[in-house]
Design a protein around this motif. Sequence first.
Motif: not given
Length: 291
Positions: A44-51, A55-58, A113-116, A279-281
């Motif tokens: 499979g393939r998957a991806h992450w998005v931010t809602r 600032v991204f971290s992790g 999400m915690r680190l971001s 957390w950043l969603d």
Amino acid sequence: MPSGGAPSPVLSFTPALEDQLRRWLDEDLGRGDLTAPALVGRTGRAHWVTRADGVFSGGVLVAPLLALLDPRASVRLLVGDGEPVVAGQRLLELEGPAAALVAVERTALNLAMRLSGIASATAALVEALAGTGVRLADTRKTTPGLRVLEKYAVRCGGGTNHRLGLDDAAMLKENHLAWSGGVGPAIAAVRASAPWPAQVIVEAETAAEAEAAVRAGADAVLLDDFSPAALAALVPQLRALAPTVLLEASGVRPEQLAAYAATGIDLISTSAPVTRSPWLDLSMRFDPLLA
């Protein structure tokens, strides 16, 4: 680049951190993912998005986590740790055995999400200090087991790390001063036994304690719960006694950052990004199966 303009942070994957990653996966997997049989032989393939913006971290944790589950899985980072992101932005892409992608989802997202969230909160405070020359530092108020990662997230947001542990520097607090006979005896005792490069920091709650610390040769003085007006009067006096002493303020509310920065201090330390940030969603979305 982190929002504060510093070089991109680097996370050291020590054996201790790798062991923690394994334990965190085991916490979620237990005796094994009961849904895995439905995905045997599937790729499979998957991806992450931010809602949300932040600032991204992790992101650097995803590949090591996946490698523990299935070395055939791969990750392509589209956003580096410490980079700003906007709602709807794609952050990374994953490909590999479907069972591994499903199994890594919760652990990896929870950490990121915690680190971001910490990185985003730090970046906002760093931005408020922009142009003042005053650095923002974290504290030892961290989640047990997450200290290295939470302090890494602070760096992703452009902040500075204070002590990682009690062995990084000697910080003499109220109890030390009370039980050792005062600032002078406490500093002397530490200097007599600590390795020569170790710094000695004294936490001062009064102007008299701060002056005594400087006169006794402290490398840095943490000025706790002083008002901006009190610091504006005290800092020049301390600089006159020891021009190179590092002066740090704590007990600072976010709305007071500019006022404290104008007093001439070098550093503001706060636990707020770690203890109060949401957390950043982030979300992991699965693409159609490849096979």
